[in-house]
Write an enzyme that holds these catalytic residues in place. Structure first.
Site: not given
Lengths: 531, 337
Positions: A228, A276
């Site tokens: 993440k 991202e």
């Protein structure tokens, strides 16, 4: 306006989602198309352009109420919401109005080019024919920030109930760069084929935080794990030779990232990638703070492009060759994504989000603990068979964040909260020991229960040493465990450090003040974790 | 030396050797009203109004005390003390202190609107006025209570139609009885939390008329509560006590409900703006009516209100440290402290 104000009151008077949906659906059903469209726009953060600045509104309100500006400002601080503070302070109205929501929005828009004196007389004239709630709504229309406990998701549910069109379709139709000035309710909501607007992104699928371990998720082989990253969620679209980059806030940010512009030619038409946006240099991510600074700049200069370059870490493929893949299983979408990124034409600005291999959940525990080594925030767990859903949903995608860093600190200043917590002391400044002195290093204002805030408020009342305006210095007596996500050097703070997302994790009533951590402890953390 | 001083124990009159609403144990205490932050335990002798006596004695038990009528003068060491209605709760008083021609008034907590239950506020001329400022900002301006009670009645009727109980969080002393006296009791039955009913009983015994209420005990069935108005203490509205209600709407009656944020924090369904403290307009009118040139601001937004009085109204105003707490949303023992 009266009907919209009534809706506002009703939505404000309930915390129950279903009641809100019903109220909003009933309102939408009865409203005319202009008011409907504006309601949908406002509840999806598309307010009319601001035509009066808030400094003027404050001055006019204070003047009309016959109070000095400083007193208005202090009252505003207590209320926490400028629209509400103005509505509460203004004297009683001298008349009534029967105009619609759209009428008042046009009225506000028409203020744009006027002289200040003319603006003032029109705003004052409007206030004088409105009651408390209408003023509140009117002020919010001017200032934006219509936070009334109605999320976009809830609004879409109500709109679906009122139109009979399903929620996902509506969510898609509502995305993108539209305003009520350039479209109609009919065109935007009721008309099919939304893909005409080539820039239109898909609603993001958002993960919930995994609170317990992953064991409850079932068989490990049904899941994949990725790191993440701490960047900005982004959707990259190439259609008809054009590139669009959307951030999760549904903001079109294409211009902010010139690095991605060559992708318009390098990727085939009809490609939509979810990933991202990450500041990334010399093979590793930079801190989120760098990216934030870059985004804050008005112009993207050469210097900043060199200092903080970005990449897109791609983890999903939502559209391929013009076809919507969201109903396909993740495993299939990922295969296509890997193939796409493996092609020689793909740019070095696009990185594939690598899988973290594992066969037992225990192996992931280890990976999660080590997350900071990779400059990541933890792990993402996704079900291989999952379809790409819209909004925050439980079940198939989870974020499993690394435990925060913590430090025990002493509370030395307290300030009243505002808005929701206007009558409690909730904003505290914390310090650590440097020999015999306490050095302040962070503020925090969340993490305690209301009961704890009440307890500490009553203690603050009785143990104030000095007052500086709204701030009170208190006897250094209470130790709190402060949790935070990151630490970096700061020249602006006396302590030499700045924390990311500090909050109170626990009130350490068991801990004597002398046993709180030291400045040296903080600086050691800085060495280990800065990045 | 000033006629009244703010000491660590309370508001002190050195000339008479007595304290007003002291927060530490003293020999002789003059008490403005029965809320716990003003009438504390442990003084050797108390003086308060006759109509404040029943609740204070109910709370503090067997204390040594004397009572006075409103307006009656008590002389102590050549200082004259008299009690005048403050309109806050039943029996509440402002205490007038006169010595060698100088007059101070310590007003405790007060409101200027007549609630029909408490003895109505009477302005008292003085040189120095000691005022609270719980709601001393211009954003706090109350509607007439008639309008608020209309809202409460409408809410109750709607809940009744939906088969729900209407639970309203109020202080056991003061607000509870004010709500009882103000609502339309013909709408349906009224139930009360035990702590509230105890105070109701004390007040009924002193001759105050309140509508019929039923104490909630284990014997009260869920079906009895349907469509009923239920007065509960603020803490009960967040506790297991609530489990007895099958379907209910929860309201809170407090001045703090004027701010949307405070109501959201309590996650009540409805907030009714009803306070036993003066609002911004009330505080300013009350101060004007005293004719005082000096004003001491005790609890609430003290620094802001004192600054306003100095700079905008040309009064000699300052703030004093006390341990009074005004209207709290978060505590409830048997008081409003």
């Amino acid at each position: 306006m009266e009907r919209f104000a009534q809706l506002f009151t009703r939505l404000d008077q309930t915390t129950k989602i279903n009641t809100k949906v019903d109220e909003l659906a009933a309102y939408l059903k009865a409203a005319d198309d202009d008011d409907r469209l504006w309601t949908v726009a406002i509840l999806s953060s598309r307010r009319p352009k601001r035509t009066v600045n808030t400094t003027l509104l404050r001055q006019w309100a204070a003047e009309l109420a016959g109070i000095p500006l400083w007193l208005f400002e202090e009252s505003y601080h207590v209320v926490g919401d400028l629209s509400e503070a103005i509505a509460l302070t203004l004297p009683k109205p001298s008349g009534k109005n029967e105009q619609s929501l759209s009428y008042w929005i046009e009225y506000i828009k028409a203020l744009d080019k006027l002289e200040e004196a003319e603006k003032k007389s029109r705003v004052v004239a409007a206030w004088q024919q409105m009651d408390y709630t209408e003023r509140l709504v009117f002020n919010k229309l001017i200032m934006g920030g219509f936070r009334i406990g109605v999320s976009q998701k809830l609004m879409v549910r109500a709109l679906s109930k009122c139109t009979g069109i399903d929620e996902n379709t509506l969510a898609h139709r509502l995305m993108g760069d539209w305003t009520p000035d350039r479209t109609t309710f009919e065109d935007l909501i009721l008309t099919k084929d939304p893909l005409e607007d080539v820039s239109k992104p898909y609603p993001f699928y958002l993960a919930y935080a995994l609170e317990e371990g992953p064991e409850g998720l079932g068989a490990p082989e049904e899941w994949i794990a990725e790191r993440k990253w701490d960047g900005i969620r982004g959707q990259l679209i190439v259609r008809k030779g054009e590139l669009f980059v959307w951030s999760r806030g549904e903001e079109l940010v294409t211009d902010k990232f010139p690095e991605f512009h060559p992708l318009a030619e390098q990727l085939p038409d009809g490609t939509v990638i979810d990933g991202e946006i990450l500041p990334y240099k010399d093979g590793q991510p930079l801190s989120f703070n760098e990216l934030q600074t870059r985004i804050g700049r008005k112009n993207v200069t050469k210097k900043i492009l060199e200092k903080v370059p970005v990449v897109l870490v791609a983890y999903d493929l939502l559209e391929w060759e013009g076809e919507d893949l969201r109903e396909q299983p993740l495993e299939h979408r990922r295969k296509l994504l890997e193939k796409l990124l493996g092609q020689a034409t793909a740019s070095h600005q696009l990185l594939l989000s690598e899988l973290v291999p594992f066969s037992q959940w225990e192996e992931l525990e280890e990976e999660r603990r080590n997350a900071r080594q990779y400059h990541s925030e933890g792990l993402m767990l996704k079900k291989r068979a999952s379809v790409y859903r819209a909004g925050r949903r439980k079940g198939d995608w989870w974020k499993w964040k690394v435990d925060p860093l913590t430090i025990d600190a002493v509370m030395i200043y307290a300030q009243r909260g505002h808005g929701r917590r206007a009558n409690l002391y909730t904003d505290f400044t914390f310090a650590v020991w440097d020999e015999d002195a306490l050095v302040p290093f962070t503020k925090a204002y969340s993490g305690l229960t209301d009961k704890e805030f009440r307890e500490i408020t009553s203690w603050v009342h009785r143990n104030t040493l000095e007052r500086f305006g709204p701030v009170r210095s208190v006897e250094p007596k209470h130790v709190f465990e402060i949790a935070f996500e990151g630490i970096r050097k700061s020249t602006r703070h006396k302590s030499g450090v700045a924390l990311r997302f500090p909050r109170m994790l626990r009130w350490r009533k068991d801990k004597p003040v002398r046993e709180a951590n030291t400045l040296e402890d903080l600086h050691q953390m800085l060495e280990v974790y800065e990045g | 030396m000033a006629l009244l001083e703010f000491t660590e124990k309370g508001i002190y009159c050195a000339a008479a050797g007595v304290y007003i609403d002291p927060w530490r144990p003293v020999d002789r205490a003059l008490i403005t009203h029965g809320h716990a932050d003003h009438s504390r335990w442990g003084h050797k002798h108390y003086l308060f109004t006759r109509s404040a006596a029943p609740v204070i004695r109910h709370r503090l038990g067997n204390i040594r005390h004397d009572t006075v009528e409103y307006g009656e003068v008590t002389r102590i060491n050549g200082v004259s003390f008299s009690f005048h209605p403050a309109g806050h709760i039943v029996g509440s008083a402002q205490i007038r202190v006169e010595h060698k021609g100088e007059v101070w008034v310590a007003s405790g907590d007060y409101k200027v609107e007549d609630d029909g239950l408490s003895e109505a506020f009477e302005p008292v001329r003085c040189h120095t006025f000691i005022t609270e400022s719980t709601f001393g900002l211009p954003v706090y301006r109350w509607k007439q209570q008639k309008k608020v009670f209309t809202q409460i009645n409408e809410w109750w009727k709607q809940n009744q139609a939906d088969g729900k109980a209407s639970i309203i969080g109020v202080y056991a002393l003061g607000k509870a009885q004010r709500v009882l006296a103000g609502v339309d009791s013909s709408i349906g039955p009224i139930h009360t939390h035990g702590a509230i009913e105890n105070t109701n009983e004390v007040m009924r015994r002193q001759g105050i008329t309140l509508p019929k209420t039923t104490r909630i005990t284990r014997e009260v069935k869920a079906a009895d509560l349907e469509g009923s108005l239920v007065l509960a203490t603020p803490s009960a509205t967040g506790s297991n006590w609530m489990k007895r209600f099958k379907k209910a709407s929860v309201g809170i009656a407090s001045g703090w409900m004027a701010l949307r944020g405070t109501r959201r924090r309590r996650s009540a369904d409805r907030g009714f703006v009803l306070s036993d403290h003066a609002d911004w307009t009330g505080l300013n009118e009350a101060i004007t009516a005293t004719g005082a040139e000096r004003v001491v601001v005790t609890h609430g937004y003290t620094n802001l209100f004192a600054r306003y009085l100095r700079e905008e109204r040309g009064l000699d105003a300052w703030e004093a440290q006390t341990e009074y707490e005004g209207e709290s949303l978060d505590k409830d023992d048997d008081s409003e402290d």
